[in-house]
Design an enzyme around this catalytic site. Sequence first.
Site, mmCIF file in Angstrom:
data_model
loop_
_atom_site.group_PDB
_atom_site.id
_atom_site.type_symbol
_atom_site.label_atom_id
_atom_site.label_comp_id
_atom_site.label_asym_id
_atom_site.label_seq_id
_atom_site.Cartn_x
_atom_site.Cartn_y
_atom_site.Cartn_z
ATOM 1 C CG ASP A 83 -2.044 0.969 1.128
ATOM 2 O OD1 ASP A 83 -2.381 1.385 0.000
ATOM 3 O OD2 ASP A 83 -2.606 1.341 2.171
ATOM 4 N N GLY A 84 0.332 2.322 -0.581
ATOM 5 C CA GLY A 84 0.979 3.625 -0.519
ATOM 6 C C GLY A 84 1.580 4.116 -1.820
ATOM 7 C CB SER A 123 -8.379 -5.724 -3.717
ATOM 8 O OG SER A 123 -9.050 -4.486 -3.888
ATOM 9 C CD GLU A 144 -12.853 -5.513 -1.948
ATOM 10 O OE1 GLU A 144 -11.630 -5.755 -2.072
ATOM 11 O OE2 GLU A 144 -13.691 -6.371 -1.629
ATOM 12 C CG ASN A 145 -7.621 -2.294 -5.793
ATOM 13 O OD1 ASN A 145 -6.635 -3.015 -5.719
ATOM 14 N ND2 ASN A 145 -7.970 -1.472 -4.805
ATOM 15 N NE ARG A 201 -8.181 0.309 4.784
ATOM 16 C CZ ARG A 201 -7.743 1.552 4.803
ATOM 17 N NH1 ARG A 201 -7.577 2.181 5.964
ATOM 18 N NH2 ARG A 201 -7.466 2.191 3.683
ATOM 19 C CB ILE A 202 -6.512 -7.430 7.187
ATOM 20 C CG1 ILE A 202 -7.965 -7.598 7.613
ATOM 21 C CG2 ILE A 202 -5.603 -7.491 8.392
ATOM 22 C CD1 ILE A 202 -8.221 -8.903 8.359
#
Length: 243
Positions: A21-22, A66, A68-69, A195-196
């Site tokens: 992430d990031g 993911s 969700e992406n 968060r996971i």
Amino acid sequence: MPKDPDHAPIAGPRHVAIIMDGNGRWAQARGRPRLFGHHAGARRVREVVEACPDLGIKYLTIFAFSTENWKRTQVEVAGLMSLFRRYIAKEARALDSRNVRVRFIGDRVRLDAKLTGLMDQLETLTAENDGVELTIALNYGARDEVARAIRRLAEDVEAGSLRSDEVDETTLTRYLDTHVLPDPDLVIRTSGEARISNFLLWQSAYAEYEFIDTLWPDFTAAELETLCRSYGARDRRFGAVKV
């Protein structure tokens, strides 16, 4: 990463999973578009993979995209899909030459044919390698994975090839995308988020977690080593109590 004879051996994790992430924030902090950060993050993967053998890491699982992406902008999603195609094509021979075995997990149905073709080719190319096992989670979500697994399990029960009284935790595990992998020992999330994010929920029931502030493009092999050494110092009881 070069070996350091002065360093003590690491009693560290065999399977490390990373939520990378990031990337977007890293790029925006430099006045660049988010995709610039994703390209920088992709380059970081190579360093981490190369560091694994010296750290005793046999299995590395990375969260690339993911389920969700897909909610991101069309420009970013299209750019990521292009990046995945370029990364696989560019890195295939290097991964094979380093004896890395590559697998992909996630639902491939929504991915384009060119990308899935490259994924298949890379898996086939590296299938006989016995070094680091790199698993790339692409269009992956843990709830989606479990739902797909239960659907296949239910189909087998309905077909009569599996009895309902045979269904237990071990049975369900055989239907997961990760059925050939051991559960992760250590899960790392970069960028300061704690968060996971729907990643390996079933498999990480007893994993150790590290939430670190480093943005993924700045993550280094040295930081990975530090986290592995920290893991090695932990007392893992898996629910039991020492007497």
